[in-house]
Motif scaffolding. Structure first.
Motif, PDB file in Angstrom:
ATOM      1  N   LEU A 197       0.823  -1.201   0.000  1.00  0.00           N
ATOM      2  CA  LEU A 197       0.000   0.000   0.000  1.00  0.00           C
ATOM      3  C   LEU A 197       0.861   1.257   0.000  1.00  0.00           C
ATOM      4  O   LEU A 197       0.552   2.246  -0.683  1.00  0.00           O
ATOM      5  CB  LEU A 197      -0.921   0.005   1.221  1.00  0.00           C
ATOM      6  CG  LEU A 197      -1.979  -1.094   1.279  1.00  0.00           C
ATOM      7  CD1 LEU A 197      -2.717  -1.052   2.616  1.00  0.00           C
ATOM      8  CD2 LEU A 197      -2.970  -0.979   0.126  1.00  0.00           C
ATOM      9  N   GLU A 198       1.956   1.230   0.751  1.00  0.00           N
ATOM     10  CA  GLU A 198       2.854   2.385   0.791  1.00  0.00           C
ATOM     11  C   GLU A 198       3.538   2.596  -0.557  1.00  0.00           C
ATOM     12  O   GLU A 198       3.703   3.746  -1.005  1.00  0.00           O
ATOM     13  CB  GLU A 198       3.886   2.187   1.908  1.00  0.00           C
ATOM     14  CG  GLU A 198       3.261   2.280   3.298  1.00  0.00           C
ATOM     15  CD  GLU A 198       4.160   1.759   4.400  1.00  0.00           C
ATOM     16  OE1 GLU A 198       5.298   1.323   4.094  1.00  0.00           O
ATOM     17  OE2 GLU A 198       3.729   1.780   5.573  1.00  0.00           O
ATOM     18  N   PHE A 199       3.936   1.490  -1.213  1.00  0.00           N
ATOM     19  CA  PHE A 199       4.523   1.594  -2.549  1.00  0.00           C
ATOM     20  C   PHE A 199       3.517   2.201  -3.520  1.00  0.00           C
ATOM     21  O   PHE A 199       3.860   3.102  -4.310  1.00  0.00           O
ATOM     22  CB  PHE A 199       4.960   0.207  -3.042  1.00  0.00           C
ATOM     23  CG  PHE A 199       5.398   0.196  -4.480  1.00  0.00           C
ATOM     24  CD1 PHE A 199       6.672   0.605  -4.832  1.00  0.00           C
ATOM     25  CD2 PHE A 199       4.534  -0.222  -5.486  1.00  0.00           C
ATOM     26  CE1 PHE A 199       7.073   0.618  -6.168  1.00  0.00           C
ATOM     27  CE2 PHE A 199       4.924  -0.221  -6.814  1.00  0.00           C
ATOM     28  CZ  PHE A 199       6.207   0.198  -7.158  1.00  0.00           C
ATOM     29  N   ALA A 200       2.282   1.714  -3.488  1.00  0.00           N
ATOM     30  CA  ALA A 200       1.248   2.237  -4.387  1.00  0.00           C
ATOM     31  C   ALA A 200       1.016   3.724  -4.132  1.00  0.00           C
ATOM     32  O   ALA A 200       0.852   4.510  -5.081  1.00  0.00           O
ATOM     33  CB  ALA A 200      -0.050   1.455  -4.202  1.00  0.00           C
ATOM     34  N   LYS A 201       1.032   4.125  -2.864  1.00  0.00           N
ATOM     35  CA  LYS A 201       0.850   5.546  -2.549  1.00  0.00           C
ATOM     36  C   LYS A 201       1.987   6.384  -3.127  1.00  0.00           C
ATOM     37  O   LYS A 201       1.766   7.439  -3.721  1.00  0.00           O
ATOM     38  CB  LYS A 201       0.773   5.736  -1.036  1.00  0.00           C
ATOM     39  CG  LYS A 201       0.566   7.184  -0.613  1.00  0.00           C
ATOM     40  CD  LYS A 201       0.538   7.323   0.905  1.00  0.00           C
ATOM     41  CE  LYS A 201       0.360   8.789   1.308  1.00  0.00           C
ATOM     42  NZ  LYS A 201       0.390   8.945   2.789  1.00  0.00           N
ATOM     43  N   GLU A 202       3.225   5.901  -2.967  1.00  0.00           N
ATOM     44  CA  GLU A 202       4.388   6.624  -3.488  1.00  0.00           C
ATOM     45  C   GLU A 202       4.315   6.777  -5.003  1.00  0.00           C
ATOM     46  O   GLU A 202       4.768   7.787  -5.558  1.00  0.00           O
ATOM     47  CB  GLU A 202       5.673   5.884  -3.109  1.00  0.00           C
ATOM     48  CG  GLU A 202       6.007   5.964  -1.622  1.00  0.00           C
ATOM     49  CD  GLU A 202       7.105   4.995  -1.236  1.00  0.00           C
ATOM     50  OE1 GLU A 202       7.662   4.312  -2.135  1.00  0.00           O
ATOM     51  OE2 GLU A 202       7.417   4.904  -0.028  1.00  0.00           O
ATOM     52  N   GLU A 203       3.747   5.771  -5.662  1.00  0.00           N
ATOM     53  CA  GLU A 203       3.636   5.785  -7.123  1.00  0.00           C
ATOM     54  C   GLU A 203       2.317   6.383  -7.600  1.00  0.00           C
ATOM     55  O   GLU A 203       2.009   6.363  -8.799  1.00  0.00           O
ATOM     56  CB  GLU A 203       3.795   4.368  -7.668  1.00  0.00           C
ATOM     57  CG  GLU A 203       5.152   3.747  -7.407  1.00  0.00           C
ATOM     58  CD  GLU A 203       6.281   4.555  -8.003  1.00  0.00           C
ATOM     59  OE1 GLU A 203       6.180   4.904  -9.198  1.00  0.00           O
ATOM     60  OE2 GLU A 203       7.242   4.861  -7.271  1.00  0.00           O
ATOM     61  N   SER A 204       1.516   6.894  -6.661  1.00  0.00           N
ATOM     62  CA  SER A 204       0.211   7.496  -6.979  1.00  0.00           C
ATOM     63  C   SER A 204      -0.721   6.532  -7.702  1.00  0.00           C
ATOM     64  O   SER A 204      -1.428   6.899  -8.642  1.00  0.00           O
ATOM     65  CB  SER A 204       0.403   8.778  -7.808  1.00  0.00           C
ATOM     66  OG  SER A 204       1.169   9.718  -7.093  1.00  0.00           O
ATOM     67  N   ILE A 205      -0.697   5.265  -7.242  1.00  0.00           N
ATOM     68  CA  ILE A 205      -1.584   4.246  -7.802  1.00  0.00           C
ATOM     69  C   ILE A 205      -2.727   4.003  -6.813  1.00  0.00           C
ATOM     70  O   ILE A 205      -2.490   3.529  -5.702  1.00  0.00           O
ATOM     71  CB  ILE A 205      -0.835   2.918  -8.055  1.00  0.00           C
ATOM     72  CG1 ILE A 205       0.373   3.143  -8.973  1.00  0.00           C
ATOM     73  CG2 ILE A 205      -1.784   1.882  -8.650  1.00  0.00           C
ATOM     74  CD1 ILE A 205       1.241   1.904  -9.138  1.00  0.00           C
ATOM     75  N   PRO A 206      -3.968   4.325  -7.164  1.00  0.00           N
ATOM     76  CA  PRO A 206      -5.086   4.076  -6.249  1.00  0.00           C
ATOM     77  C   PRO A 206      -5.273   2.577  -6.013  1.00  0.00           C
ATOM     78  O   PRO A 206      -5.153   1.774  -6.936  1.00  0.00           O
ATOM     79  CB  PRO A 206      -6.298   4.658  -6.985  1.00  0.00           C
ATOM     80  CG  PRO A 206      -5.737   5.529  -8.065  1.00  0.00           C
ATOM     81  CD  PRO A 206      -4.412   4.959  -8.419  1.00  0.00           C
TER      82      PRO A 206
END
Length: 220
Positions: A83-92
């Motif tokens: 989830l943190e990786f997705a947030k960093e990459e702006s992936i919902p």
């Protein structure tokens, strides 16, 4: 990969075991196993089967079921990091689950962020547990899904959205057909192989991070 959006299953995906099956095994109402097999064999719809399974349980078990779910739901390794990786990459990241709100919400509340959580509802006003269906099939789906993942994907996606599905079970089959990219395990993996749906197998969310790094060009 332009405008990626992740649609992630919960039971058996975020958690290592399917919570509905685990709950039914624990409280073992007569007749539930036949209903489970009918759903897996696609002889009855998910909505009908899950609704009937929970209708076998008295509402007096609510707190005991929640306690059991919290005590026994083991989160698949790497979930929060994913989830943190997705947030960093702006992936919902949307959680889309055929599970039920009254046990999903207590399990998942310490994790995040999520773009949204979609699941089935519950009603404890009668003698037995009644499942409610706030995310039913749209006009393009006739599978009586209960929580209709393809319908949710259509509602949340734009034409240029790159749809990533992560799942493991019968509730993820129709979503996988719509996806641009699938992470699959267990039953879903077998069906993707059978139906020749392109997919990547995974065991932990660390696996998913590594694959997404290659697709987004992020260096580990």
């Amino acid at each position: 990969m332009i405008n990626p959006v992740i649609f992630c299953d919960f039971d058996g995906t975020v958690t290592e075991k399917d919570n509905i099956i685990s709950i039914m095994n624990k409280f073992a109402p007569p007749g539930w196993d036949e209903l489970k097999n009918a759903v897996l064999d696609r002889r009855v719809s998910i909505r009908e089967g899950v609704g009937k399974m929970f209708s076998l349980l008295p509402v007096s078990l609510k707190d005991e079921i929640i306690h059991y779910a919290l005590e026994n739901a083991k989160i698949r390794p790497g979930f929060q990091e994913f989830l943190e990786f997705a947030k960093e990459e702006s992936i919902p990241v949307y959680i889309v689950s055929g599970g039920i709100d009254f046990f999903i919400e207590p399990i998942i509340e310490r994790f995040g962020p999520f773009a949204g959580v979609y699941c089935n509802g519950s009603n404890f006003s009668k003698e037995t547990i009644k499942i409610e269906w706030p995310n039913s099939c749209d006009e393009q789906c006739t599978n009586d899904c209960g929580c209709c993942k393809p319908s949710i994907m259509r509602k949340l996606s734009q034409n240029e959205t790159y749809k990533i599905v992560i799942g493991d079970s019968v509730t993820d089959l129709e979503a996988a057909k719509q996806a641009d990219f699938v992470f699959a395990r267990d039953y879903l993996k077998a069906k993707c192989e059978e139906w020749e749906i392109p997919h990547i197998p995974f065991e932990t969310f660390y696996d998913c991070i590594e694959v997404l790094k290659t697709k987004t060009g992020v260096r580990g």
